[in-house]
Design an enzyme around this catalytic site. Structure first.
Site, PDB file in Angstrom:
ATOM      1  N   LYS A 260       0.847  -1.193   0.000  1.00  0.00           N
ATOM      2  CA  LYS A 260       0.000   0.000   0.000  1.00  0.00           C
ATOM      3  C   LYS A 260       0.881   1.240   0.000  1.00  0.00           C
ATOM      4  O   LYS A 260       2.079   1.160   0.332  1.00  0.00           O
ATOM      5  CB  LYS A 260      -0.893  -0.019   1.249  1.00  0.00           C
TER       6      LYS A 260
ATOM      7  N   TYR B 233      15.133  31.195   6.255  1.00  0.00           N
ATOM      8  CA  TYR B 233      13.899  31.909   6.624  1.00  0.00           C
ATOM      9  C   TYR B 233      13.814  32.149   8.118  1.00  0.00           C
ATOM     10  O   TYR B 233      14.167  31.266   8.912  1.00  0.00           O
ATOM     11  CB  TYR B 233      12.674  31.098   6.211  1.00  0.00           C
TER      12      TYR B 233
HETATM   13  C1  PLP Z   1      -0.229  -1.906   6.923  1.00  0.00           C
HETATM   14  C2  PLP Z   1      -0.770  -3.151   7.415  1.00  0.00           C
HETATM   15  C3  PLP Z   1       0.059  -4.231   7.709  1.00  0.00           C
HETATM   16  C4  PLP Z   1       1.562  -4.162   7.694  1.00  0.00           C
HETATM   17  O1  PLP Z   1       1.998  -3.501   8.860  1.00  0.00           O
HETATM   18  P1  PLP Z   1       3.546  -3.287   9.202  1.00  0.00           P
HETATM   19  O2  PLP Z   1       3.566  -2.717  10.538  1.00  0.00           O
HETATM   20  O3  PLP Z   1       4.066  -2.348   8.172  1.00  0.00           O
HETATM   21  O4  PLP Z   1       4.172  -4.624   9.091  1.00  0.00           O
HETATM   22  C5  PLP Z   1      -0.539  -5.450   8.011  1.00  0.00           C
HETATM   23  N1  PLP Z   1      -1.887  -5.559   8.056  1.00  0.00           N
HETATM   24  C6  PLP Z   1      -2.713  -4.529   7.830  1.00  0.00           C
HETATM   25  C7  PLP Z   1      -4.184  -4.743   7.906  1.00  0.00           C
HETATM   26  C8  PLP Z   1      -2.196  -3.285   7.512  1.00  0.00           C
HETATM   27  O5  PLP Z   1      -3.000  -2.253   7.282  1.00  0.00           O
END
Ligand code: PLP
Length: 824
Positions: free
Chosen positions: A494, A719
């Site tokens: 994602k 700045y």
């Molecule tokens: C993002 C996510 C993960 C992965 O989490 P990490 O902490 O990056 O390993 C696993 N399961 C779900 C449902 C997530 O949203």
């Protein structure tokens, strides 16, 4: 291609496990991957087990390609053996052991000197450079890329053939008791011990234990090269080896060769004072300590082999101060470049083509620009092999550079284009009219293909997020090793794969054996499909369902409440085709998911739903990364076990159950069920901070210095004039700002960057496109590279400094920053 080996002879000592069926038993080639078989005759297929397959699964494929010689694991099923009836088959408890024995045999048959290299750092570079320098005088064989493992060394040794005069092989170990097998294969006459560092410390008692293990490679060497001013190493060697074997070099007088350094133009001069007090000077383009150490190992080795200093200098002149790793970058007009312009031989070409085949571009052509080979021997056979590779890897356009192609052009497809030299090609690049193409650029050093890369590269503002694919793979394997065999790995890609680039990382994960990918939103899933990803993809938050799109792209949405489930069940009535979904159960995260109270109704709907397949059931832990939440996490897991079992019992579905994120895999591996969901750990960040030392940081953010200013005490910077010089000094402006995702909270010393091996603090406020660092005393010049995070500084510390988490920093890196992927 190796030296001829008689397989009947080799296998006869295992008489009772050896059956014959073919006269084709003189071997000229050994393969372990049936996809890479060109013509099966004179070829041995060794079936090595992978982590998710048995080697024998590919035996029939090899047989159908004409292979008649096999080494198979003992447990190879009878029906497979039957189908290979006209073959010579050796059944072995360890095909890898047999592969190593063959490699040793090939080594035994080689008369020329073999140089063996090991050490903590620099092995691959020293090997590449030494081979480069030696090749001005000899026909050299070297290990491809960093083939230095148990399998890699065997394959490297099997590449030595009759016409070679010298071989340079590297050996790498990560744990005790690994070196003996490698030493038996390599049997070096000349050894190089590059240095000793902290890699793999966790597996060894102490540094001396590590040195002792590595030294097993050098048991029978005639000469062993090392750096005298590495005291721990030289003490050990001087105690344990005969003085007549040891050849040392040092910065200051003391070593057999004194090689001292002076800055020179943009690089360095190396002065050699020999035993005879004769002096020689070598010019190199390098300034950094690591390269200067590597190059001095090369000089010492070449001198020990009797090369003259002026011939060595000629070879050194061709070395470049660039990194020799294969890099995937953005090119002009939406094209992508695979830059492998450092060297050229058949083994390296296959590796690069393999990497290319993993990068799936949907619209453009696959183009290969290839110089003549450095390969020696039967020219026609080499060109035929190249032509076969082009066909095998489905290259659409081939461009050959160099006069060597003359007389062999008819071996290639009629569309192929040939140029006598790189200069002519550079003038004609326009006729390629690139657009969304994928181009592999691979050339021998002398062809200076970096000039082609430079012309075809997209204009970058020189801020780069570098993703190290070897590190990704290392981390992936680390997490997989925590789980019981057979547990599937879903990887969360994602948010553009946590900022790293979803298409490229997705493709690579597909290659290294991930089972599933997951994204947050539907359009992210569509993007992956459009970029050639064929793995199953779960979509966590699909919003209102676009059934046609989900079915068309084979995306598996998450169902997290009853209304959704109802409308989905309704919608699917009028549709042909099955939709696979994952049910999310809320066991305490209170984000998405059905609660235990919803179960009965959900089950009712599921029992009647048509065209709906429950391919997964999962939950998400709210506090997997902290020990204080352990009892809460265990409650969540127990609740999940209960609810999911109930659904399975009452609906008869056979879902994949999955609960653990990266932190959960480390803390609760017992609860991995059928699959886990790896996220941040893939990038080398262990959020529990329990096993950080076992991971490798995979992302490096870097930029360049745009300007350096000398400022007086009390002058203010940026700045709001928030920065102020405490003393007279220098400030460097870097080409990165908060618009690139370099957080504004790093202002005024909250972060440091690595420049010239030293840490320099941010001074003043971070601007939109730039920021300033205090580089007083560091002798920084325009164009120097600054590392914002990577190995050092670590993104974990940076996040902590400003009260956030590494996730936020990674996913915040802006689209303007170029992503580059490297494989070494
Ligand atoms: C993002 C996510 C993960 C992965 O989490 P990490 O902490 O990056 O390993 C696993 N399961 C779900 C449902 C997530 O949203």
């Amino acid at each position: 291609m190796m030296q001829a080996i008689n397989f009947l002879q080799f296998a006869s000592k295992f008489a009772k496990n050896f059956t014959t069926g073919s006269d084709d038993y003189i071997l000229l080639d050994v393969v372990i991957d049936s996809r890479k078989i060109q013509s099966g005759s004179k070829t041995l297929f060794v079936a090595l087990n992978g982590s998710r397959y048995s080697g024998w699964e590919f035996a029939e494929d090899a047989y159908s390609k004409g292979v008649r010689n096999f080494i198979l694991p003992e447990d190879c099923p009878d029906p497979i053996l039957k189908s290979l009836e006209q073959a010579n088959i050796l059944l072995s408890p360890s095909p890898l052991r047999e592969l190593q024995e063959l490699a040793q045999l090939n080594r035994d048959n080689f008369a020329g000197p073999v140089i063996g290299i090991t050490g903590s750092n620099g092995k691959t570079i020293v090997k590449e450079w030494l081979a480069q320098v030696l090749s001005s005088k000899y026909d050299v064989w070297k290990s491809p890329k960093s083939y230095n493992s148990q399998i890699g060394v065997a394959l490297s040794s099997l590449g030595i053939s009759q016409q070679h005069q010298v071989a340079v092989l590297e050996a790498g170990i990560s744990a005790p008791n690994e070196m003996n097998a490698l030493a038996q294969i390599i049997q070096p006459q000349l050894g190089i011990f590059t240095n000793i560092g902290s890699a793999h410390d966790e597996y060894f008692l102490d540094s001396t234990a590590k040195i002792r293990e590595k030294c097993l490679l050098f048991k029978n060497v005639k000469y062993l090269i090392y750096r005298k001013d590495q005291s721990l190493l030289s003490q050990y060697l001087e105690k344990n080896f005969d003085p007549s074997v040891l050849v040392s070099w040092s910065d200051e007088p003391g070593g057999d060769y004194v090689l001292s350094i002076k800055p020179h133009n943009n690089g360095s001069k190396i002065f050699l004072i020999g035993n005879d007090f004769q002096t020689h000077t070598f010019i190199t383009p390098f300034k950094d300590q690591a390269s200067l150490e590597n190059v001095r190992h090369v000089i010492t080795a070449a001198l020990s082999l009797g090369m003259k200093p002026d011939v060595i200098q000629q070879g050194l002149g061709l070395l470049l101060a660039v990194d020799m790793r294969l890099t995937l970058k953005s090119g002009i007009n939406g094209s992508k470049l695979i830059d492998d312009s450092y060297n050229n031989d058949l083994a390296g070409l296959e590796i690069a083509l393999e990497f290319m085949s993993q990068q799936i571009t949907t619209t453009g052509r696959k183009i290969l620009i290839l110089s003549e080979m450095q390969q020696v021997g039967n020219e026609k056979a080499v060109f035929q092999k190249i032509a076969w590779l082009l066909e095998h890897y489905e290259i659409d356009l081939f461009i050959g550079v160099g006069k060597g192609y003359l007389g062999f052009q008819s071996l290639f497809t009629p569309e192929s284009i040939f140029y006598d030299s790189t200069e002519v090609l550079l003038k004609s690049l326009d006729i390629l009219s690139l657009s969304n193409d994928l181009i592999l650029i691979k050339g021998a050093r002398a062809f200076q293909f970096e000039n082609i890369v430079q012309k075809l590269e997209a204009l970058a503002h020189e801020t780069i997020l570098e993703i190290n694919l070897n590190a990704l793979r290392h981390n992936f394997i680390h997490y997989r090793q925590k789980l019981k065999p057979g547990t599937k790995m879903m990887v969360m890609v994602k948010a553009f794969a946590y900022g790293g680039g979803a298409a490229e990382i997705g493709n690579y994960l597909q290659e290294i054996g991930a089972d599933y990918l997951s994204v947050a939103y539907t359009d992210e899933g569509v993007f992956l499909r459009n970029n050639g990803i064929t793995l199953p993809i779960m979509v966590m938050n699909p919003g209102s369902y676009h059934l046609d799109l989900l079915l068309d792209k084979a995306l598996e949405p998450v169902v997290y409440n009853l209304d959704q489930l109802k409308s989905l069940a309704d919608g699917l009535k009028d549709i042909t085709g099955m939709l696979s979904v994952h049910l999310e159960l809320d066991t305490g995260m209170r984000r998405l998911g059905m609660s235990e109270n919803d179960l009965d109704e959900a089950i009712k709907i599921l029992q009647q739903a048509e065209n709906l397949k429950i391919s997964g059931i999962f939950t998400h832990l709210a506090g997997a990364d902290e020990a204080v939440h352990e009892s809460f996490s265990l409650q969540q897991l127990a609740s999940f076990e209960r609810s999911s079992s109930k659904i399975i019992q009452e609906t008869g579905c056979q879902p994949i159950r999955h609960c653990l994120n990266s932190a959960g895999i480390i803390r609760y591996p017992k609860y991995s069920f059928d699959m886990v969901r790896l996220g941040i750990g893939l990038y080398g960040i262990e959020v529990n901070q329990l096993e950080q030392d076992k991971l490798q940081p995979a992302m490096t953010l870097k930029t360049v210095v745009s300007q350096v200013k000398k400022l007086k005490k009390g002058e203010t910077i940026g700045y709001g004039r928030k920065g102020e010089m405490a003393n007279e000094g220098e400030v460097a402006t870097l080409a990165i700002g908060y618009a690139d995702g370099y957080d504004r909270r790093f202002s005024n010393g909250k972060a440091k960057v690595l420049i010239k091996g030293q840490m320099a603090p941010i001074i003043g406020n971070v601007c939109m496109d730039m920021c300033m660092v205090d580089v007083t005393g560091l002798q920084v010049t325009e164009g120097d590279v600054a590392i914002l995070f990577g190995n050092k500084p670590s993104i974990i510390e940076l996040a902590a400094n400003i009260g956030t988490i590494p996730y936020e920093l990674l996913t915040g890196i802006g689209p303007r920053v170029k992503r580059q992927y490297i494989l070494d």
